[in-house]
Design a protein around this motif. Structure first.
Motif, mmCIF file in Angstrom:
data_model
loop_
_atom_site.group_PDB
_atom_site.id
_atom_site.type_symbol
_atom_site.label_atom_id
_atom_site.label_comp_id
_atom_site.label_asym_id
_atom_site.label_seq_id
_atom_site.Cartn_x
_atom_site.Cartn_y
_atom_site.Cartn_z
ATOM 1 N N HIS A 45 0.834 -1.200 0.000
ATOM 2 C CA HIS A 45 0.000 0.000 0.000
ATOM 3 C C HIS A 45 0.868 1.249 0.000
ATOM 4 N N HIS A 46 0.210 2.365 -0.128
ATOM 5 C CA HIS A 46 0.835 3.681 -0.093
ATOM 6 C C HIS A 46 0.249 4.450 1.081
ATOM 7 N N VAL A 47 1.049 4.653 2.123
ATOM 8 C CA VAL A 47 0.623 5.470 3.264
ATOM 9 C C VAL A 47 1.009 6.911 2.944
ATOM 10 N N TYR A 48 0.020 7.765 2.763
ATOM 11 C CA TYR A 48 0.290 9.138 2.348
ATOM 12 C C TYR A 48 -0.099 10.159 3.419
ATOM 13 N N GLY A 49 -0.369 9.695 4.611
ATOM 14 C CA GLY A 49 -0.675 10.583 5.730
ATOM 15 C C GLY A 49 -0.480 9.852 7.033
ATOM 16 N N LEU A 50 -0.003 10.551 8.077
ATOM 17 C CA LEU A 50 0.289 9.927 9.375
ATOM 18 C C LEU A 50 0.175 10.980 10.463
ATOM 19 N N SER A 51 -0.576 10.662 11.531
ATOM 20 C CA SER A 51 -0.707 11.566 12.670
ATOM 21 C C SER A 51 -0.917 10.745 13.933
ATOM 22 N N THR A 52 -0.278 11.162 15.024
ATOM 23 C CA THR A 52 -0.363 10.403 16.280
ATOM 24 C C THR A 52 -0.942 11.195 17.441
ATOM 25 N N GLY A 53 -0.867 12.511 17.390
ATOM 26 C CA GLY A 53 -1.282 13.304 18.531
ATOM 27 C C GLY A 53 -0.292 13.240 19.683
ATOM 28 N N GLY A 54 0.878 12.647 19.464
ATOM 29 C CA GLY A 54 1.905 12.594 20.506
ATOM 30 C C GLY A 54 2.029 11.259 21.193
ATOM 31 N N SER A 55 1.139 10.305 20.897
ATOM 32 C CA SER A 55 1.199 8.981 21.498
ATOM 33 C C SER A 55 1.677 7.969 20.473
ATOM 34 N N HIS B 81 13.787 10.459 -10.096
ATOM 35 C CA HIS B 81 13.890 9.956 -8.726
ATOM 36 C C HIS B 81 12.533 10.026 -8.027
ATOM 37 N N ALA B 82 11.633 9.175 -8.464
ATOM 38 C CA ALA B 82 10.318 8.995 -7.844
ATOM 39 C C ALA B 82 10.078 7.495 -7.786
ATOM 40 N N MET B 83 8.883 7.084 -7.423
ATOM 41 C CA MET B 83 8.617 5.647 -7.319
ATOM 42 C C MET B 83 7.162 5.362 -7.614
ATOM 43 N N TYR B 84 6.914 4.481 -8.586
ATOM 44 C CA TYR B 84 5.581 3.912 -8.701
ATOM 45 C C TYR B 84 5.347 3.058 -7.461
ATOM 46 N N ALA B 85 4.094 3.014 -7.011
ATOM 47 C CA ALA B 85 3.814 2.325 -5.758
ATOM 48 C C ALA B 85 2.486 1.594 -5.837
ATOM 49 N N ASN B 86 2.193 0.852 -4.790
ATOM 50 C CA ASN B 86 0.887 0.224 -4.639
ATOM 51 C C ASN B 86 -0.124 1.301 -4.254
ATOM 52 N N SER B 87 -0.384 2.180 -5.205
ATOM 53 C CA SER B 87 -1.241 3.330 -4.972
ATOM 54 C C SER B 87 -2.209 3.489 -6.137
ATOM 55 N N TYR B 88 -3.282 4.206 -5.882
ATOM 56 C CA TYR B 88 -4.288 4.428 -6.921
ATOM 57 C C TYR B 88 -3.753 5.362 -7.996
ATOM 58 N N PHE B 89 -3.944 4.982 -9.252
ATOM 59 C CA PHE B 89 -3.558 5.813 -10.393
ATOM 60 C C PHE B 89 -4.743 5.851 -11.348
ATOM 61 N N HIS B 90 -5.381 7.013 -11.420
ATOM 62 C CA HIS B 90 -6.601 7.119 -12.209
ATOM 63 C C HIS B 90 -6.324 6.872 -13.693
ATOM 64 N N GLU B 91 -5.205 7.373 -14.188
ATOM 65 C CA GLU B 91 -4.862 7.176 -15.599
ATOM 66 C C GLU B 91 -4.806 5.696 -15.955
ATOM 67 N N PHE B 92 -4.218 4.894 -15.067
ATOM 68 C CA PHE B 92 -4.092 3.464 -15.341
ATOM 69 C C PHE B 92 -5.458 2.794 -15.394
ATOM 70 N N GLN B 93 -6.354 3.204 -14.501
ATOM 71 C CA GLN B 93 -7.689 2.609 -14.467
ATOM 72 C C GLN B 93 -8.478 2.952 -15.729
ATOM 73 N N THR B 94 -8.291 4.155 -16.264
ATOM 74 C CA THR B 94 -9.002 4.492 -17.506
ATOM 75 C C THR B 94 -8.498 3.643 -18.670
ATOM 76 N N LEU B 95 -7.208 3.349 -18.688
ATOM 77 C CA LEU B 95 -6.655 2.526 -19.767
ATOM 78 C C LEU B 95 -7.158 1.093 -19.678
ATOM 79 N N THR B 96 -7.155 0.512 -18.469
ATOM 80 C CA THR B 96 -7.656 -0.866 -18.337
ATOM 81 C C THR B 96 -9.140 -0.922 -18.644
ATOM 82 N N SER B 97 -9.863 0.154 -18.350
ATOM 83 C CA SER B 97 -11.285 0.211 -18.661
ATOM 84 C C SER B 97 -11.524 0.180 -20.164
ATOM 85 N N ASN B 98 -10.561 0.666 -20.925
ATOM 86 C CA ASN B 98 -10.685 0.676 -22.381
ATOM 87 C C ASN B 98 -10.045 -0.547 -23.032
ATOM 88 N N GLY B 99 -9.744 -1.563 -22.221
ATOM 89 C CA GLY B 99 -9.292 -2.828 -22.786
ATOM 90 C C GLY B 99 -7.800 -3.031 -22.878
#
Length: 663
Positions: A352-362, A448-466
């Motif tokens: 998965h892609h964790v794109y946010g994290l908050s603890t409140g101090g604990s 210097h970036a990384m494809y990840a186990n994350s949602y990519f709308h462009e990819f979903q439109t392509l698979t939707s078109n076969g």
């Protein structure tokens, strides 16, 4: 059986999908704020609002309304108030909400707006950033009202860093830091001069404000960010870092004795991995806690959907020694636990892609924002001791119930020279065993970036078109160690090109449903460069789409906002070595290009200026090659991610229609 048209994920689905980002847990750990962003089809604009959730009952309340941008909610330390940023008055200003209810109160009225609010520990003041020209102050009357439209005039340029993608031409202003007293409204400006200053955090004892800045004399050739401590009472400064790299995300231990940083030196220029550093105020000693750890600290996953996601620094626990943070590793972003003794282990590791994290101090429980290839993103509670997660939002439930997402199957294989490579293959949404399908290869930017186990709308439109969709992390990508990310520098179009072609060959050998005679390729930025490079070196692709690309390193050197140093870092050549720059330029191989090419480019792209597309288009047309050039007005390098919604949708339709026509 074919998918029903209503179940297909098309470009226009962006109007229905919602982005949830920036979870913020209060210090007691019982309440959470977050930001939900949608698109208003009528106005063709994004709008975002702030939501409140109790973590014991999971009851949710919407705290702001309307079609404006309301974001960056930050709890006061006493938990009674929330400051946030809103553009409801025209510019981004600070607004204050009382937890008990009532209307939001506007705190600032600065002509150029404000950003990045940081509370004082006594909940009486808020530090923030503002943009001021030389001689201006936050207390100037002319700066407290909206400025009138400036007349068109000439632009005098003396600095090399005079433009920036997304911001445009430099207008002579600088980012400065001010503090507002929320009761009296009094403003105090704590920085001035010809430098940019960025507020980081306020020490819990109230004594120091951590600030980042580059105070070097020669800014055109300086690529550093130092951390400074501003003594609030004595009004003096102390420098923490040594002007040897870029440091930020400064966070304090609860006892205010240590400051955690994320940063790096310049050993590999912009390919250098970020590390965790801790500064001890009593001993005046800065130490790197992860000198040998071959994982990049932070979130470097790339996507095209989330709006306004925030990556925190290291988040300290009550013991003043332990902390949690995000790391980028092998196609995932992972929640890690660490301490000042150097121990590090994962608290949450999954595909998965964790794109946010908050603890409140604990360090017992956190709120995380998670996306997967089939899940655009939601918030979850994370037990930091057991790793157990529980979903607490479902912002795209209705859409998910009526649409079909394609899974991304992980791939592990070896390059021709024995390097281990990692990627994914997505099947068409109406996949049926025994049939053959075309495949589109997607190439990320950066490099210097990384494809990840994350949602990519462009990819979903392509698979939707076969189409099947192949995407990998070639050499130069983050997530696979320092040697891997550095390997592309000086070798653009070399082993990185071979990695992508080896991935294509691996898929053709492994998956019998891929039609080898029906291949397409596309990518943006560096991915656009590689698309251009590929069609100049092989004819095996039936169609290509190049987006915001580089075609000529010689002209790029002088026209890009980063050209004169990025070219040196990445190609390892400058204008004294035209031969090398031309050798790595796709334009040099235009005679070999036979693949039908669609060229997509934003007209206000200062990162890869549109002249890069113009050169390629004209060179191809002169030779009567099959090509089309689409210019997107008022669009910068971020078109695919945060551009004008209608233009983002147009772009997706252009890509899909080109491949449907030629592949």
């Amino acid at each position: 059986m074919k998918l029903k048209e209503s179940n297909r994920i098309n470009a226009e689905a962006l109007y229905e999908l919602k982005s949830v980002v920036d979870p913020q847990v209060n210090e007691k750990g019982q309440e959470c704020l977050y930001v939900l962003t949608s698109i208003c089809k009528e106005t063709d604009k994004y709008y975002s609002n702030i939501f409140y959730k109790r973590l014991d009952t999971l009851d949710t309340t919407q705290w702001t309304f309307g079609k404006d941008r309301n974001y960056s909610p930050r709890w006061s330390p006493n938990g009674e108030q929330v400051v946030f940023i809103s553009n409801r008055s025209g510019k981004n200003q600070l607004f204050l909400l009382n937890k008990q209810g009532g209307e939001a109160k506007q705190l600032t009225f600065l002509a150029n707006g404000v950003s990045n609010p940081v509370w004082s520990p006594d909940s009486k003041e808020i530090a923030f950033q503002c943009n001021l020209k030389m001689g201006e102050t936050v207390e100037d009357k002319e700066n407290i009202t909206e400025k009138k439209e400036e007349k068109v005039t000439s632009l005098e340029v003396t600095n090399m860093k005079y433009k920036s993608d997304g911001k445009g031409f430099w207008d002579g202003s600088y980012d400065h830091i001010a503090i507002i007293n929320i009761e009296s409204g009094d403003l105090e400006q704590i920085t001035s001069g010809e430098n940019n200053y960025y507020v980081q955090s306020w020490s819990p004892d109230g004594q120091y404000i951590a600030i980042s800045a580059d105070e070097s004399d020669e800014k055109d050739f300086s690529f550093i960010a130092d951390i400074y401590l501003y003594n609030r009472k004595e009004r003096n400064w102390k420098k923490v870092t040594e002007s040897n790299g870029s440091y930020g995300k400064a966070t304090w231990t609860p006892d205010s004795k240590r400051l955690g940083l994320i940063g790096s030196g310049r050993e590999y220029e912009n390919a250098t991995l970020s590390k965790i550093w801790v500064y001890d105020l009593e001993s005046d000693y800065l130490q790197c806690l992860t000198p040998e750890w071959d994982v990049n600290v932070g979130d470097y996953a790339i996507g095209d959907f989330q709006q306004g996601s925030v990556t925190p620094g290291i988040l300290w626990g009550e013991d003043n020694e332990s902390f949690t943070f995000l790391g980028t590793d092998h196609g995932n972003t992972i929640v890690y636990f660490g301490n000042i003794s150097g121990a590090i282990y994962p608290s949450l590791i999954d595909n998965h892609h964790v794109y946010g994290l908050s603890t409140g101090g604990s360090l017992k429980r956190a709120i995380v924002a998670i996306s997967t290839p089939t899940h655009p993103g939601d918030l979850y509670t994370l037990n930091l001791e057991t790793g157990e997660v529980q979903q607490i939002t479902d912002v795209n439930k209705e859409f998910a119930e009526t649409h079909t997402f394609s899974e991304a199957e992980p791939l592990q294989f070896h390059s021709r020279d024995g390097w281990e490579l990692h990627g994914w293959l997505m099947k068409p949404q109406d996949f049926k065993a025994g049939e053959k399908y075309p495949m589109v290869v997607e190439i990320h930017g950066g490099p210097h970036a990384m494809y990840a186990n994350s949602y990519f709308h462009e990819f979903q439109t392509l698979t939707s078109n076969g189409f099947a969709v192949l995407f990998i992390n070639p050499r130069g990508s983050h997530g696979y160690g320092q040697q891997f990310v550095d390997a592309v520098r000086g070798d653009y179009g070399g082993k990185d090109y071979e990695d992508i072609m080896d991935a294509v060959d691996y898929c053709l050998e492994t998956f019998d449903f891929i039609d080898a005679s029906r291949l397409g390729v596309t990518g943006g930025s560096y991915g656009g460069f590689m698309t251009n490079w590929i069609i100049g070196h092989t004819d095996r692709f039936k169609a290509a789409v190049t987006q915001r690309s580089i075609s000529n390193w010689i002209s790029f050197y002088g026209v890009s906002d980063i050209g004169y140093y990025f070219t040196d870092w990445q190609i390892k050549a400058d204008l004294n070595d035209i031969e090398t720059l031309w050798k790595h330029s796709p334009l040099a191989y235009v005679n070999n290009m036979q693949t039908p090419l669609l060229i997509l480019h934003g007209e206000k792209d200062f990162r890869c200026p549109i002249e890069q597309a113009e050169q390629l288009f004209i060179a191809l047309k002169v030779q009567k090659k099959e090509t089309k050039f689409v210019r997107f007005p008022e669009s910068n390098h971020e078109l695919s991610r945060s551009g004008k919604p209608t233009l983002r949708i147009e772009r997706l339709n252009y890509i899909n229609n080109w491949f449907l026509k030629y592949v």
